[in-house]
Design a protein around this motif. Structure first.
Motif, PDB file in Angstrom:
ATOM      1  N   PRO A  49       0.827  -1.205   0.000  1.00 43.32           N
ATOM      2  CA  PRO A  49       0.000   0.000   0.000  1.00 43.32           C
ATOM      3  C   PRO A  49       0.866   1.263   0.000  1.00 43.32           C
ATOM      4  N   ARG A  50       0.394   2.254  -0.717  1.00 46.59           N
ATOM      5  CA  ARG A  50       1.124   3.514  -0.787  1.00 46.59           C
ATOM      6  C   ARG A  50       0.864   4.320   0.474  1.00 46.59           C
ATOM      7  N   LYS A  51       1.841   5.125   0.847  1.00 48.85           N
ATOM      8  CA  LYS A  51       1.667   6.005   1.988  1.00 48.85           C
ATOM      9  C   LYS A  51       0.747   7.149   1.579  1.00 48.85           C
ATOM     10  N   GLN A  52      -0.075   7.568   2.523  1.00 44.00           N
ATOM     11  CA  GLN A  52      -0.986   8.657   2.216  1.00 44.00           C
ATOM     12  C   GLN A  52      -0.944   9.659   3.358  1.00 44.00           C
ATOM     13  N   ALA A  53      -0.867  10.917   3.023  1.00 47.56           N
ATOM     14  CA  ALA A  53      -0.807  11.977   4.030  1.00 47.56           C
ATOM     15  C   ALA A  53      -2.184  12.202   4.634  1.00 47.56           C
ATOM     16  N   HIS A  54      -2.158  12.786   5.831  1.00 50.02           N
ATOM     17  CA  HIS A  54      -3.422  13.162   6.467  1.00 50.02           C
ATOM     18  C   HIS A  54      -4.034  14.343   5.722  1.00 50.02           C
ATOM     19  N   THR A  55      -5.351  14.439   5.755  1.00 48.56           N
ATOM     20  CA  THR A  55      -6.012  15.611   5.181  1.00 48.56           C
ATOM     21  C   THR A  55      -5.834  16.777   6.139  1.00 48.56           C
ATOM     22  N   ARG A  56      -6.133  17.959   5.675  1.00 50.15           N
ATOM     23  CA  ARG A  56      -6.018  19.139   6.543  1.00 50.15           C
ATOM     24  C   ARG A  56      -6.944  19.021   7.751  1.00 50.15           C
ATOM     25  N   GLU A  57      -8.121  18.482   7.533  1.00 47.22           N
ATOM     26  CA  GLU A  57      -9.075  18.305   8.629  1.00 47.22           C
ATOM     27  C   GLU A  57      -8.535  17.313   9.660  1.00 47.22           C
ATOM     28  N   GLU A  58      -7.936  16.222   9.196  1.00 51.08           N
ATOM     29  CA  GLU A  58      -7.354  15.248  10.124  1.00 51.08           C
ATOM     30  C   GLU A  58      -6.200  15.867  10.910  1.00 51.08           C
ATOM     31  N   LEU A  59      -5.370  16.632  10.231  1.00 51.01           N
ATOM     32  CA  LEU A  59      -4.263  17.300  10.914  1.00 51.01           C
ATOM     33  C   LEU A  59      -4.780  18.286  11.961  1.00 51.01           C
ATOM     34  N   ARG A  60      -5.856  18.999  11.638  1.00 52.01           N
ATOM     35  CA  ARG A  60      -6.437  19.949  12.598  1.00 52.01           C
ATOM     36  C   ARG A  60      -6.942  19.210  13.830  1.00 52.01           C
ATOM     37  N   ARG A  61      -7.619  18.074  13.624  1.00 51.79           N
ATOM     38  CA  ARG A  61      -8.133  17.296  14.759  1.00 51.79           C
ATOM     39  C   ARG A  61      -6.993  16.742  15.610  1.00 51.79           C
ATOM     40  N   ILE A  62      -5.935  16.283  14.966  1.00 51.70           N
ATOM     41  CA  ILE A  62      -4.771  15.777  15.698  1.00 51.70           C
ATOM     42  C   ILE A  62      -4.137  16.897  16.512  1.00 51.70           C
ATOM     43  N   ARG A  63      -3.967  18.056  15.893  1.00 53.55           N
ATOM     44  CA  ARG A  63      -3.370  19.192  16.585  1.00 53.55           C
ATOM     45  C   ARG A  63      -4.217  19.634  17.761  1.00 53.55           C
ATOM     46  N   ASP A  64      -5.542  19.689  17.556  1.00 54.05           N
ATOM     47  CA  ASP A  64      -6.440  20.104  18.635  1.00 54.05           C
ATOM     48  C   ASP A  64      -6.417  19.107  19.791  1.00 54.05           C
ATOM     49  N   ALA A  65      -6.379  17.823  19.497  1.00 48.68           N
ATOM     50  CA  ALA A  65      -6.321  16.804  20.550  1.00 48.68           C
ATOM     51  C   ALA A  65      -5.016  16.921  21.328  1.00 48.68           C
ATOM     52  N   ALA A  66      -3.906  17.141  20.623  1.00 47.43           N
ATOM     53  CA  ALA A  66      -2.613  17.299  21.297  1.00 47.43           C
ATOM     54  C   ALA A  66      -2.618  18.552  22.171  1.00 47.43           C
ATOM     55  N   ALA A  67      -3.186  19.638  21.658  1.00 45.10           N
ATOM     56  CA  ALA A  67      -3.256  20.874  22.442  1.00 45.10           C
ATOM     57  C   ALA A  67      -4.098  20.681  23.700  1.00 45.10           C
ATOM     58  N   ALA A  68      -5.197  19.940  23.600  1.00 43.83           N
ATOM     59  CA  ALA A  68      -6.050  19.685  24.766  1.00 43.83           C
ATOM     60  C   ALA A  68      -5.293  18.854  25.802  1.00 43.83           C
ATOM     61  N   THR A  69      -4.515  17.882  25.357  1.00 42.32           N
ATOM     62  CA  THR A  69      -3.735  17.067  26.280  1.00 42.32           C
ATOM     63  C   THR A  69      -2.697  17.906  26.999  1.00 42.32           C
ATOM     64  N   VAL A  70      -1.997  18.747  26.260  1.00 41.89           N
ATOM     65  CA  VAL A  70      -0.980  19.616  26.857  1.00 41.89           C
ATOM     66  C   VAL A  70      -1.636  20.607  27.809  1.00 41.89           C
ATOM     67  N   ARG A  71      -2.762  21.171  27.417  1.00 43.39           N
ATOM     68  CA  ARG A  71      -3.469  22.143  28.262  1.00 43.39           C
ATOM     69  C   ARG A  71      -3.902  21.487  29.583  1.00 43.39           C
ATOM     70  N   ALA A  72      -4.451  20.274  29.527  1.00 43.05           N
ATOM     71  CA  ALA A  72      -4.872  19.567  30.740  1.00 43.05           C
ATOM     72  C   ALA A  72      -3.672  19.293  31.645  1.00 43.05           C
ATOM     73  N   GLY A  73      -2.563  18.900  31.074  1.00 43.69           N
ATOM     74  CA  GLY A  73      -1.360  18.667  31.869  1.00 43.69           C
ATOM     75  C   GLY A  73      -0.853  19.935  32.511  1.00 43.69           C
ATOM     76  N   ARG A  74      -0.858  21.010  31.756  1.00 47.31           N
ATOM     77  CA  ARG A  74      -0.410  22.298  32.296  1.00 47.31           C
ATOM     78  C   ARG A  74      -1.291  22.735  33.461  1.00 47.31           C
ATOM     79  N   LEU A  75      -2.616  22.546  33.334  1.00 45.88           N
ATOM     80  CA  LEU A  75      -3.539  22.909  34.415  1.00 45.88           C
ATOM     81  C   LEU A  75      -3.291  22.057  35.653  1.00 45.88           C
ATOM     82  N   ARG A  76      -3.053  20.759  35.484  1.00 42.14           N
ATOM     83  CA  ARG A  76      -2.757  19.888  36.629  1.00 42.14           C
ATOM     84  C   ARG A  76      -1.469  20.305  37.322  1.00 42.14           C
TER      85      ARG A  76
END
Length: 87
Positions: A49-76
């Motif tokens: 199978p060929r490699k396929q990049a994430h769509t912009r929407e998928e990248l946005r969701r990944i970035r938002d999830a990572a930001a939420a994780t970092v934000r929760a850790g910072r608050l703790r």
């Protein structure tokens, strides 16, 4: 000869050593012939199978999830630091 077939070392080192071994006395003829044939990269496997990049929407969701994780850790950390300071 089997050692040469299995060796996955640096191609430049292999070329230099092959040149020396080819000229050394007592090296079997099969080894000399093997070292004289050029080594090429094996062809790409078909059906892989060929490699396929994430769509912009998928990248946005990944970035938002990572930001939420970092934000929760910072608050703790902030809350725990305040508890330690008040102790």
């Amino acid at each position: 000869m089997e050692c040469w077939k299995q060796w996955a070392g640096d191609i430049h080192v292999r070329r230099v050593l092959a040149a020396v071994v080819r000229r050394a006395p007592g090296v079997p003829e099969a080894t000399r012939v093997f070292l004289q044939t050029p080594r090429r990269r094996p062809p790409a496997r078909r059906g892989r199978p060929r490699k396929q990049a994430h769509t912009r929407e998928e990248l946005r969701r990944i970035r938002d999830a990572a930001a939420a994780t970092v934000r929760a850790g910072r608050l703790r950390i902030t809350a725990n630091t305040a508890v330690l300071k008040n102790s």
